[in-house]
Design a protein around this motif. Structure first.
Motif, PDB file in Angstrom:
ATOM      1  N   TYR A   1      32.035  58.875  22.304  1.00 10.31           N
ATOM      2  CA  TYR A   1      33.139  58.088  21.762  1.00 10.31           C
ATOM      3  C   TYR A   1      32.989  56.610  22.096  1.00 10.31           C
ATOM      4  O   TYR A   1      32.435  56.244  23.140  1.00 10.31           O
ATOM      5  CB  TYR A   1      34.485  58.574  22.318  1.00 10.31           C
ATOM      6  CG  TYR A   1      34.862  59.954  21.870  1.00 10.31           C
ATOM      7  CD1 TYR A   1      35.570  60.153  20.690  1.00 10.31           C
ATOM      8  CD2 TYR A   1      34.511  61.066  22.633  1.00 10.31           C
ATOM      9  CE1 TYR A   1      35.924  61.431  20.267  1.00 10.31           C
ATOM     10  CE2 TYR A   1      34.851  62.348  22.219  1.00 10.31           C
ATOM     11  CZ  TYR A   1      35.558  62.516  21.038  1.00 10.31           C
ATOM     12  OH  TYR A   1      35.890  63.779  20.632  1.00 10.31           O
TER      13      TYR A   1
ATOM     14  N   GLU B   1      35.391  53.669  23.115  1.00  6.25           N
ATOM     15  CA  GLU B   1      36.706  53.645  23.736  1.00  6.25           C
ATOM     16  C   GLU B   1      37.440  52.347  23.402  1.00  6.25           C
ATOM     17  O   GLU B   1      36.830  51.367  22.942  1.00  6.25           O
ATOM     18  CB  GLU B   1      36.566  53.781  25.255  1.00  6.25           C
ATOM     19  CG  GLU B   1      35.805  55.031  25.710  1.00  6.25           C
ATOM     20  CD  GLU B   1      36.580  56.321  25.474  1.00  6.25           C
ATOM     21  OE1 GLU B   1      37.777  56.244  25.118  1.00  6.25           O
ATOM     22  OE2 GLU B   1      35.987  57.410  25.638  1.00  6.25           O
ATOM     23  N   ALA B   2      38.742  52.336  23.645  1.00  5.78           N
ATOM     24  CA  ALA B   2      39.514  51.107  23.500  1.00  5.78           C
ATOM     25  C   ALA B   2      38.891  50.017  24.370  1.00  5.78           C
ATOM     26  O   ALA B   2      38.564  50.255  25.541  1.00  5.78           O
ATOM     27  CB  ALA B   2      40.962  51.344  23.907  1.00  5.78           C
TER      28      ALA B   2
ATOM     29  N   SER C   1      47.820  45.595  20.799  1.00  2.00           N
ATOM     30  CA  SER C   1      48.428  46.674  20.033  1.00  2.00           C
ATOM     31  C   SER C   1      47.718  46.872  18.706  1.00  2.00           C
ATOM     32  O   SER C   1      47.867  47.899  18.060  1.00  2.00           O
ATOM     33  CB  SER C   1      49.909  46.384  19.794  1.00  2.00           C
ATOM     34  OG  SER C   1      50.048  45.157  19.088  1.00  2.00           O
ATOM     35  N   GLN C   2      46.968  45.874  18.288  1.00  2.25           N
ATOM     36  CA  GLN C   2      46.145  45.976  17.089  1.00  2.25           C
ATOM     37  C   GLN C   2      44.682  45.802  17.467  1.00  2.25           C
ATOM     38  O   GLN C   2      44.351  45.129  18.440  1.00  2.25           O
ATOM     39  CB  GLN C   2      46.519  44.888  16.075  1.00  2.25           C
ATOM     40  CG  GLN C   2      47.896  45.047  15.446  1.00  2.25           C
ATOM     41  CD  GLN C   2      48.145  43.941  14.446  1.00  2.25           C
ATOM     42  OE1 GLN C   2      47.951  42.771  14.746  1.00  2.25           O
ATOM     43  NE2 GLN C   2      48.580  44.309  13.250  1.00  2.25           N
ATOM     44  N   GLY C   3      43.794  46.403  16.659  1.00  4.72           N
ATOM     45  CA  GLY C   3      42.392  46.056  16.791  1.00  4.72           C
ATOM     46  C   GLY C   3      42.162  44.668  16.221  1.00  4.72           C
ATOM     47  O   GLY C   3      42.966  44.156  15.440  1.00  4.72           O
TER      48      GLY C   3
ATOM     49  N   LEU D   1      37.911  47.337  19.468  1.00  3.69           N
ATOM     50  CA  LEU D   1      38.733  48.529  19.246  1.00  3.69           C
ATOM     51  C   LEU D   1      39.912  48.585  20.204  1.00  3.69           C
ATOM     52  O   LEU D   1      39.809  48.128  21.353  1.00  3.69           O
ATOM     53  CB  LEU D   1      37.872  49.782  19.418  1.00  3.69           C
ATOM     54  CG  LEU D   1      36.664  49.905  18.481  1.00  3.69           C
ATOM     55  CD1 LEU D   1      35.825  51.105  18.886  1.00  3.69           C
ATOM     56  CD2 LEU D   1      37.101  50.031  17.036  1.00  3.69           C
ATOM     57  N   ASN D   2      40.990  49.185  19.737  1.00  2.00           N
ATOM     58  CA  ASN D   2      42.103  49.433  20.651  1.00  2.00           C
ATOM     59  C   ASN D   2      42.437  50.925  20.740  1.00  2.00           C
ATOM     60  O   ASN D   2      43.390  51.310  21.399  1.00  2.00           O
ATOM     61  CB  ASN D   2      43.353  48.641  20.229  1.00  2.00           C
ATOM     62  CG  ASN D   2      44.066  49.258  19.043  1.00  2.00           C
ATOM     63  OD1 ASN D   2      43.415  49.820  18.165  1.00  2.00           O
ATOM     64  ND2 ASN D   2      45.375  49.143  19.009  1.00  2.00           N
ATOM     65  N   LYS D   3      41.621  51.764  20.032  1.00  3.46           N
ATOM     66  CA  LYS D   3      41.782  53.211  20.121  1.00  3.46           C
ATOM     67  C   LYS D   3      40.411  53.857  20.139  1.00  3.46           C
ATOM     68  O   LYS D   3      39.439  53.303  19.615  1.00  3.46           O
ATOM     69  CB  LYS D   3      42.567  53.745  18.923  1.00  3.46           C
ATOM     70  CG  LYS D   3      44.018  53.288  18.861  1.00  3.46           C
ATOM     71  CD  LYS D   3      44.709  53.897  17.658  1.00  3.46           C
ATOM     72  CE  LYS D   3      46.171  53.463  17.665  1.00  3.46           C
ATOM     73  NZ  LYS D   3      46.647  52.960  16.425  1.00  3.46           N
ATOM     74  N   ARG D   4      40.343  55.042  20.731  1.00  3.82           N
ATOM     75  CA  ARG D   4      39.095  55.803  20.770  1.00  3.82           C
ATOM     76  C   ARG D   4      38.678  56.218  19.357  1.00  3.82           C
ATOM     77  O   ARG D   4      39.511  56.515  18.506  1.00  3.82           O
ATOM     78  CB  ARG D   4      39.290  57.044  21.644  1.00  3.82           C
ATOM     79  CG  ARG D   4      38.160  58.053  21.541  1.00  3.82           C
ATOM     80  CD  ARG D   4      38.449  59.312  22.346  1.00  3.82           C
ATOM     81  NE  ARG D   4      38.087  59.120  23.748  1.00  3.82           N
ATOM     82  CZ  ARG D   4      37.790  60.125  24.565  1.00  3.82           C
ATOM     83  NH1 ARG D   4      37.876  61.377  24.140  1.00  3.82           N
ATOM     84  NH2 ARG D   4      37.460  59.898  25.814  1.00  3.82           N
TER      85      ARG D   4
ATOM     86  N   GLN E   1      43.134  51.762  13.545  1.00  2.00           N
ATOM     87  CA  GLN E   1      43.105  50.723  14.571  1.00  2.00           C
ATOM     88  C   GLN E   1      44.056  49.572  14.241  1.00  2.00           C
ATOM     89  O   GLN E   1      44.273  48.689  15.072  1.00  2.00           O
ATOM     90  CB  GLN E   1      41.677  50.162  14.717  1.00  2.00           C
ATOM     91  CG  GLN E   1      40.611  51.194  15.017  1.00  2.00           C
ATOM     92  CD  GLN E   1      40.509  51.502  16.480  1.00  2.00           C
ATOM     93  OE1 GLN E   1      40.881  50.679  17.322  1.00  2.00           O
ATOM     94  NE2 GLN E   1      39.998  52.679  16.816  1.00  2.00           N
TER      95      GLN E   1
END
Length: 424
Positions: free
Chosen positions: A64, A66-67, A94-96, A117-120, A147
């Motif tokens: 993965y 990652e954030a 809070s946003q990519g 990225l901010n999410k996996r 994202q």
């Protein structure tokens, strides 16, 4: 945090045959791989990984992203990463956050340049978007939609669009390589003895363990760098910018007009101008090579070489695997030669040649401008170079350099052979 460099099918096709069997970032930039320059940037973001086609098996990587990880298009020059990191915050929000290329007449579609990225997200999902969808850019943008990317635009500059860009950037790339290495190696300040003659304003830089004697060096246009283990035999005439990587040998009387850069353990001779030679390649005899990019572990027999200018002085055209047609590249361009290819004694390549990976070309007839991977023969009379024989011969040539094929490389070559061989 980590950097995940991603390729696209378009990038790989545009740089074929140089990228047939390896990722784009394995190509040399001023004498060292592009990947080494990405690693050298050291923005405290951890490791650098490559997302490419699965058959290349690039290296171990996490499952993965990652954030806080960066996803970056590797077709942009590494030195431009400073703008990427400047424009993106160092922590996920809070946003990519992402950069798109501005559209141009030649490249009307905006392309993803970099994303923080901010999410996996799964590495395999990114690979599938890039290499299994007919529109990789839109597929990747769709994949990144969760994202909630805050996009901005940046000019499309300092890109490696086509192989000729590696040659056009070569002088600057050599300068940057030397800057990166300045604190890494111990230099031999006494290596230039009085048997040599030097003119010019740029430095001659010689690592301990390199040797040069009875040669002429001109640094008016750029520096000359000899890495550890380089041997320059008597009577060589060298004009910078020139970067010779470790273990490279220049045979007696070699004439080089920079910019020229080599990978490690090359053997060069004859007359050479504005070219890149990847590691382990031999062009050790008389013959001319100019405005060319030669892959790794190739061999040019005595008297072989190629033309870099048409007799008419007109535009040179080189095959583009992306458009499946020939594209104009200027008035001077020699050849692109894939890894593990051998050019026999006296064989001459025509202007703008594209010679595939694992070829064995010989005889006095000029081969076609476009030669498919695993081709064997003389002139237009080409047949399949059978994989068993090709591997056997490659291992023999690698033995001269004291190296061997890894299992992964063997599997890659098998894959390429199955994809490209003639069938009746």
């Amino acid at each position: 945090m980590a950097i995940f460099l991603f390729e696209t099918p378009s990038l790989r096709r545009r740089f074929a045959p140089l990228t047939t069997n390896k990722p784009f970032v394995s190509l040399l930039s001023g004498g060292i791989p592009l990947l080494d320059k990405w690693n050298a940037l050291n923005f405290d973001v951890g490791e650098v990984f490559i997302i490419s086609e699965s058959f290349l098996g690039t290296s171990f990587m996490p499952d993965y992203l990652e954030a806080g990880d960066f996803l970056i298009y590797c077709g942009r020059a590494p030195i431009c990463a400073t703008t990427i990191f400047y424009d993106c915050p160092t922590k996920p929000t809070s946003q990519g956050v992402g950069l798109l290329s501005k559209s141009t007449e030649e490249w009307p579609e905006r392309e993803i340049m970099a994303v923080l990225l901010n999410k996996r997200i799964a590495v395999e999902a990114v690979r599938e978007a890039l290499f299994e969808d007919p529109d990789p850019n839109k597929a990747l943008e769709k994949l990144l939609a969760p994202q909630q990317i805050q996009w901005s635009e940046a000019p499309r500059r300092n890109y490696y669009e086509y192989p000729k860009d590696l040659l056009e950037h070569l002088k600057a790339d050599i300068d940057w390589t030397i800057e990166l290495l300045k604190d890494e190696y111990e230099l031999d300040l006494k290596a230039l003895d009085d048997t040599n003659q030097v003119i010019g304003k740029h430095p001659v830089i010689i690592e301990k363990g390199a040797h040069i004697s009875m040669s002429l060096l001109n640094t008016e246009n750029g520096p000359i760098y000899l890495s550890r283990g380089v041997k320059v035999m008597e009577g060589c005439m060298l004009r910078g910018p020139l970067f010779l990587a470790g273990g490279t040998v220049l045979k007696m009387g070699t004439r080089i007009y920079g910019p020229v850069a080599t990978g490690e353990n090359c053997v060069l001779g004859g007359e050479i101008k504005n070219s890149i030679f990847h590691s382990g390649t031999n062009k050790g005899h008389e013959g001319y090579i100019g405005d060319s990019i030669i892959g790794a572990y190739c061999n040019f027999g005595a008297g072989s070489g190629g033309s870099n200018v048409k007799n008419t002085g007109g535009e040179v055209r080189v095959y583009d695997y992306e458009t499946k047609g020939f594209r104009e590249v200027g008035q001077k361009f020699g050849a692109l030669v894939g890894d593990f290819t051998r050019i026999g004694v006296g064989t001459q390549l025509t202007t703008g040649s594209s010679i595939g990976t694992c070829c064995n070309l010989f005889g006095l007839e000029i081969p076609p401008k476009l030669v498919a991977p695993f081709s064997w023969g003389n002139g237009d009379n080409l047949v399949d170079y059978q994989i068993e024989k090709a591997i056997e011969h490659i291992k023999t040539w690698l033995g001269f350099k004291g190296v061997d094929l890894f299992d992964g490389e063997f599997q890659i070559l098998n894959h390429i052979f199955e994809q490209t061989r003639r069938r009746g």
